[in-house]
Enzyme design. Structure first.
Site, PDB file in Angstrom:
ATOM      1  N   LYS A  13       0.843  -1.209   0.000  1.00 22.97           N
ATOM      2  CA  LYS A  13       0.000   0.000   0.000  1.00 22.97           C
ATOM      3  C   LYS A  13       0.875   1.255   0.000  1.00 22.97           C
ATOM      4  CE  LYS A  13      -2.123  -1.308   3.838  1.00 22.97           C
ATOM      5  NZ  LYS A  13      -1.456  -2.607   4.097  1.00 22.97           N
ATOM      6  N   ARG A  88     -10.231   0.003   8.677  1.00 21.57           N
ATOM      7  CA  ARG A  88      -9.653  -1.300   8.929  1.00 21.57           C
ATOM      8  C   ARG A  88     -10.581  -2.173   9.748  1.00 21.57           C
ATOM      9  NH1 ARG A  88      -3.948  -0.041   8.836  1.00 21.57           N
ATOM     10  NH2 ARG A  88      -2.776  -1.912   9.298  1.00 21.57           N
ATOM     11  N   ARG A 127      11.599  -5.424   5.283  1.00 17.97           N
ATOM     12  CA  ARG A 127      11.352  -4.002   4.981  1.00 17.97           C
ATOM     13  C   ARG A 127      12.293  -3.107   5.785  1.00 17.97           C
ATOM     14  NH1 ARG A 127       5.522  -1.749   5.456  1.00 17.97           N
ATOM     15  NH2 ARG A 127       5.639  -2.877   7.434  1.00 17.97           N
ATOM     16  N   ARG A 155      10.947  -1.046  11.296  1.00 16.55           N
ATOM     17  CA  ARG A 155       9.816  -0.709  12.169  1.00 16.55           C
ATOM     18  C   ARG A 155       9.722  -1.688  13.332  1.00 16.55           C
ATOM     19  NH1 ARG A 155       4.705   0.323   8.222  1.00 16.55           N
ATOM     20  NH2 ARG A 155       3.703  -0.999   9.785  1.00 16.55           N
ATOM     21  N   ARG A 166      -0.601  -9.227  13.068  1.00 15.97           N
ATOM     22  CA  ARG A 166      -1.233  -8.244  12.165  1.00 15.97           C
ATOM     23  C   ARG A 166      -2.017  -8.949  11.064  1.00 15.97           C
ATOM     24  NH1 ARG A 166       4.083  -5.158  10.804  1.00 15.97           N
ATOM     25  NH2 ARG A 166       2.873  -4.129   9.183  1.00 15.97           N
TER      26      ARG A 166
HETATM   27  P1  AP5 Z   1       4.795  -1.674   1.926  1.00 10.33           P
HETATM   28  O1  AP5 Z   1       4.490  -0.864   0.716  1.00 10.33           O
HETATM   29  O2  AP5 Z   1       5.522  -0.992   3.036  1.00 10.33           O
HETATM   30  O3  AP5 Z   1       3.462  -2.417   2.433  1.00 10.33           O
HETATM   31  P2  AP5 Z   1       2.181  -1.860   3.163  1.00 10.33           P
HETATM   32  O4  AP5 Z   1       0.996  -2.519   2.549  1.00 10.33           O
HETATM   33  O5  AP5 Z   1       2.179  -0.348   3.187  1.00 10.33           O
HETATM   34  O6  AP5 Z   1       2.444  -2.486   4.599  1.00 10.33           O
HETATM   35  P3  AP5 Z   1       2.296  -1.948   6.063  1.00 10.33           P
HETATM   36  O7  AP5 Z   1       3.012  -2.925   6.940  1.00 10.33           O
HETATM   37  O8  AP5 Z   1       2.723  -0.498   6.167  1.00 10.33           O
HETATM   38  O9  AP5 Z   1       0.777  -2.074   6.264  1.00 10.33           O
HETATM   39  P4  AP5 Z   1       0.056  -2.184   7.567  1.00 10.33           P
HETATM   40  O10 AP5 Z   1      -1.333  -1.996   7.065  1.00 10.33           O
HETATM   41  O11 AP5 Z   1       0.314  -3.366   8.383  1.00 10.33           O
HETATM   42  O12 AP5 Z   1       0.712  -0.988   8.429  1.00 10.33           O
HETATM   43  P5  AP5 Z   1       0.207   0.467   8.847  1.00 10.33           P
HETATM   44  O13 AP5 Z   1       1.387   1.355   8.873  1.00 10.33           O
HETATM   45  O14 AP5 Z   1      -1.013   0.871   8.093  1.00 10.33           O
HETATM   46  O15 AP5 Z   1       5.609  -2.976   1.454  1.00 10.33           O
HETATM   47  C1  AP5 Z   1       6.097  -3.903   2.408  1.00 10.33           C
HETATM   48  C2  AP5 Z   1       7.473  -4.418   1.966  1.00 10.33           C
HETATM   49  O16 AP5 Z   1       7.328  -5.162   0.758  1.00 10.33           O
HETATM   50  C3  AP5 Z   1       8.498  -3.291   1.659  1.00 10.33           C
HETATM   51  O17 AP5 Z   1       9.757  -3.698   2.084  1.00 10.33           O
HETATM   52  C4  AP5 Z   1       8.439  -3.149   0.135  1.00 10.33           C
HETATM   53  O18 AP5 Z   1       9.679  -2.717  -0.391  1.00 10.33           O
HETATM   54  C5  AP5 Z   1       8.106  -4.581  -0.295  1.00 10.33           C
HETATM   55  N1  AP5 Z   1       7.265  -4.612  -1.507  1.00 10.33           N
HETATM   56  C6  AP5 Z   1       6.230  -3.787  -1.814  1.00 10.33           C
HETATM   57  N2  AP5 Z   1       5.688  -4.137  -3.008  1.00 10.33           N
HETATM   58  C7  AP5 Z   1       6.400  -5.233  -3.439  1.00 10.33           C
HETATM   59  C8  AP5 Z   1       6.320  -6.061  -4.596  1.00 10.33           C
HETATM   60  N3  AP5 Z   1       5.402  -5.853  -5.561  1.00 10.33           N
HETATM   61  N4  AP5 Z   1       7.187  -7.097  -4.681  1.00 10.33           N
HETATM   62  C9  AP5 Z   1       8.123  -7.318  -3.704  1.00 10.33           C
HETATM   63  N5  AP5 Z   1       8.253  -6.553  -2.587  1.00 10.33           N
HETATM   64  C10 AP5 Z   1       7.397  -5.531  -2.462  1.00 10.33           C
HETATM   65  O19 AP5 Z   1      -0.302   0.160  10.362  1.00 10.33           O
HETATM   66  C11 AP5 Z   1       0.612  -0.177  11.377  1.00 10.33           C
HETATM   67  C12 AP5 Z   1      -0.134  -0.353  12.698  1.00 10.33           C
HETATM   68  O20 AP5 Z   1      -0.801   0.893  13.051  1.00 10.33           O
HETATM   69  C13 AP5 Z   1      -1.270  -1.393  12.706  1.00 10.33           C
HETATM   70  O21 AP5 Z   1      -0.799  -2.703  12.946  1.00 10.33           O
HETATM   71  C14 AP5 Z   1      -2.146  -0.867  13.856  1.00 10.33           C
HETATM   72  O22 AP5 Z   1      -1.598  -1.172  15.110  1.00 10.33           O
HETATM   73  C15 AP5 Z   1      -2.060   0.640  13.665  1.00 10.33           C
HETATM   74  N6  AP5 Z   1      -3.135   1.158  12.771  1.00 10.33           N
HETATM   75  C16 AP5 Z   1      -2.954   1.763  11.550  1.00 10.33           C
HETATM   76  N7  AP5 Z   1      -4.138   2.101  11.020  1.00 10.33           N
HETATM   77  C17 AP5 Z   1      -5.093   1.688  11.896  1.00 10.33           C
HETATM   78  C18 AP5 Z   1      -6.514   1.728  11.886  1.00 10.33           C
HETATM   79  N8  AP5 Z   1      -7.192   2.251  10.839  1.00 10.33           N
HETATM   80  N9  AP5 Z   1      -7.179   1.186  12.938  1.00 10.33           N
HETATM   81  C19 AP5 Z   1      -6.516   0.662  13.992  1.00 10.33           C
HETATM   82  N10 AP5 Z   1      -5.160   0.579  14.067  1.00 10.33           N
HETATM   83  C20 AP5 Z   1      -4.447   1.092  13.018  1.00 10.33           C
END
Ligand code: AP5
Length: 212
Positions: A13, A88, A127, A155, A166
């Site tokens: 994402k 979410r 990552r 992270r 997660r």
């Molecule tokens: P990346 O692009 O970083 O993936 P992402 O989908 O953004 O993953 P996140 O881990 O950031 O998502 P998340 O939803 O768990 O975390 P968030 O920060 O929202 O890619 C991942 C890796 O893969 C990278 O190394 C990249 O280089 C690689 N990659 C990407 N595309 C690729 C491809 N095509 N091929 C190969 N490699 C690839 O949330 C974190 C925490 O915050 C949650 O756990 C929760 O505690 C809290 N939180 C956030 N939002 C909420 C909410 N709405 N409600 C409640 N808690 C929340």
């Protein structure tokens, strides 16, 4: 354009948002980034959120919903936004829907980036992030350039244990929003397996933005 990015942790994402935003000219509203900023700033909300995030659990709905509804009411989001990581849970989706209805605006697209669980752990544990620019790298798939490599960080929630939690939360709490958006008629599915360029092309197609 008013759009949402949905997908499991590590679906890409953040990676895809960075590639699309210049073209779309809308603010990127990532709840994960907002919560991590609150943790760094040491606010009361950040201290509470940190415990949930480190364990791979969701931050409570009442905290996140208020934060996002305030953010999308800001002037720069009047003509559109890209929400990443929100909603979410079903209550988050319903709260957003209510706010958009009250503002008399509609969502253009909810893009679901689909990646099987067996690929996720490797993406998450490999990552790395550049704390200065926010750029996202991967030790194998997209290594940081030499001048950045010394400063990249991992992270706190990118351990295998937190990643598995997660993923479990994604399946139990987040996937119920998929039928909600299917019923609204704005859900678009994108295969998130392939190179980042291939995934970007698929995103441009479902958003009807033409090739890069
Ligand atoms: P990346 O692009 O970083 O993936 P992402 O989908 O953004 O993953 P996140 O881990 O950031 O998502 P998340 O939803 O768990 O975390 P968030 O920060 O929202 O890619 C991942 C890796 O893969 C990278 O190394 C990249 O280089 C690689 N990659 C990407 N595309 C690729 C491809 N095509 N091929 C190969 N490699 C690839 O949330 C974190 C925490 O915050 C949650 O756990 C929760 O505690 C809290 N939180 C956030 N939002 C909420 C909410 N709405 N409600 C409640 N808690 C929340």
């Amino acid at each position: 354009m008013r759009m949402i990015l949905v997908g499991p942790p590590g679906a890409g994402k953040g990676t895809q948002a960075a590639r699309l935003l210049d073209r779309l000219g809308i603010p990127h509203i990532s709840t994960g980034d907002m919560l991590r900023a609150a943790v760094r700033a040491g606010t009361e909300m950040g201290r509470q959120a940190d415990e949930f995030m480190k364990a791979g659990k969701l931050v409570p709905d009442d905290v996140v919903i208020g934060m996002v509804l305030d953010r999308i009411a800001e002037a720069d989001a009047a003509e559109g936004f890209m929400l990443d990581g929100f909603p979410r849970t079903r209550p988050q989706a319903e709260a957003l829907d209510g706010a958009l209805r009250r503002a008399k605006v509609t969502l253009d697209a909810v893009v679901l980036i689909e990646v099987d669980d067996d690929l996720i752990v490797g993406r998450i544990t490999g990552r790395r992030m550049d704390p200065e620019t926010g750029a996202i790298y991967h030790i194998s798939y997209n290594p940081p350039p030499a001048d950045v490599a010394a400063r990249v960080i991992q992270r706190k929630d990118d351990t295998e244990e937190a990643c598995r939690e997660r993923l479990a939360k994604y399946h139990s709490e987040t996937t119920p929003i998929i039928p909600f958006y299917e019923e609204l008629g704005c859900l678009k599915r994108v295969d998130g397996v392939g190179t980042p360029d291939e995934v970007t092309q698929r995103m441009l197609e479902v958003l009807e933005l033409g090739a890069e």
